[in-house]
Design an enzyme around this catalytic site. Sequence first.
Site, PDB file in Angstrom:
ATOM      1  CG  HIS A  23      -1.184   1.099   7.130  1.00 30.44           C
ATOM      2  ND1 HIS A  23      -0.518   0.655   8.202  1.00 30.44           N
ATOM      3  CD2 HIS A  23      -0.482   1.837   6.510  1.00 30.44           C
ATOM      4  CE1 HIS A  23       0.765   1.148   7.913  1.00 30.44           C
ATOM      5  NE2 HIS A  23       0.942   1.966   6.999  1.00 30.44           N
ATOM      6  CD  GLU A  24      -1.286   2.320   2.492  1.00 29.57           C
ATOM      7  OE1 GLU A  24      -0.910   3.653   2.254  1.00 29.57           O
ATOM      8  OE2 GLU A  24      -0.708   1.519   2.949  1.00 29.57           O
ATOM      9  CD  GLN A  44       3.101   5.704   2.787  1.00 32.11           C
ATOM     10  OE1 GLN A  44       2.393   5.175   2.409  1.00 32.11           O
ATOM     11  NE2 GLN A  44       4.076   5.171   3.591  1.00 32.11           N
ATOM     12  N   GLY A  79       0.910  -1.298   0.092  1.00 31.04           N
ATOM     13  CA  GLY A  79      -0.223   0.052   0.103  1.00 31.04           C
ATOM     14  C   GLY A  79       0.975   1.229  -0.088  1.00 31.04           C
ATOM     15  CB  CYS A 139       4.647   2.379   7.788  1.00 33.21           C
ATOM     16  SG  CYS A 139       4.126   3.700   6.859  1.00 33.21           S
ATOM     17  CG  LEU A 140       6.561   1.043   1.935  1.00 32.50           C
ATOM     18  CD1 LEU A 140       6.147   1.466   0.494  1.00 32.50           C
ATOM     19  CD2 LEU A 140       7.651  -0.127   2.087  1.00 32.50           C
ATOM     20  CG  HIS A 190      -0.123   6.680   5.418  1.00 31.71           C
ATOM     21  ND1 HIS A 190       0.803   7.123   6.061  1.00 31.71           N
ATOM     22  CD2 HIS A 190      -0.079   5.323   5.132  1.00 31.71           C
ATOM     23  CE1 HIS A 190       1.655   6.245   6.323  1.00 31.71           C
ATOM     24  NE2 HIS A 190       1.127   5.135   5.759  1.00 31.71           N
TER      25      HIS A 190
HETATM   26 NI    NI Z   1       2.212   2.945   6.001  1.00 32.81          NI
END
Ligand code: NI
Length: 184
Positions: free
Chosen positions: A138-139, A49, A44, A96-97, A142
């Site tokens: 989760h996304e 991000q 995701g 998370c990236l 963000h």
């Molecule tokens: Ni994330």
Amino acid sequence: MIYPIVMYGDPVLRQKAKEIEKGTDLTQLIEDMYETMHTAQGIGLAAPQIGKSIRLFVVDGTVLEKEEGMEDFKKAFINPVLVEEVGQPWEFEEGCLSIPNIRENVSRKAQVRIRYFDENWNQKEESFDGMKARIIQHEYDHIEGKLFIDYLSPLKKKLLKGKLTDISKGEVDTEYRIAVATKR
Ligand code: NI
């Protein structure tokens, strides 16, 4: 184009992202987000991000071969609205990236109902459960300026403080290109 991924500590990850004007051509951006996500081996990726404070995220669960029902779970969500979250909360270790090398258990409700526009600006309303729901939650967080570490206990957060400070300075090992606030 592969974007560098914005690291924890960057204010863009804390902003409530803006609605996208209906009809905006997002074809290239969405393609780039998929490419960026795949390069970083993510499932995701939300626009903040990559430094864009707009209400857009992409998911691709098709790489999770062990998860059932993921075959068609590759989608872009534009201007999404979480209509409801229901069901028994369950814990799962999330990552998370934007917060590399940290994984912690997060409890989330089992099902979501979400209204959104797809990449052709067709409006949809769908329900998801299990891992799909979790990825969406989760996304979605963000684009609301929220991160999974926000759900951790004060003690856990305290224990992670040093690591998080390092990440915010870019002092972290990743297989993908990163961007830190101070150098952006
Ligand atoms: Ni994330």
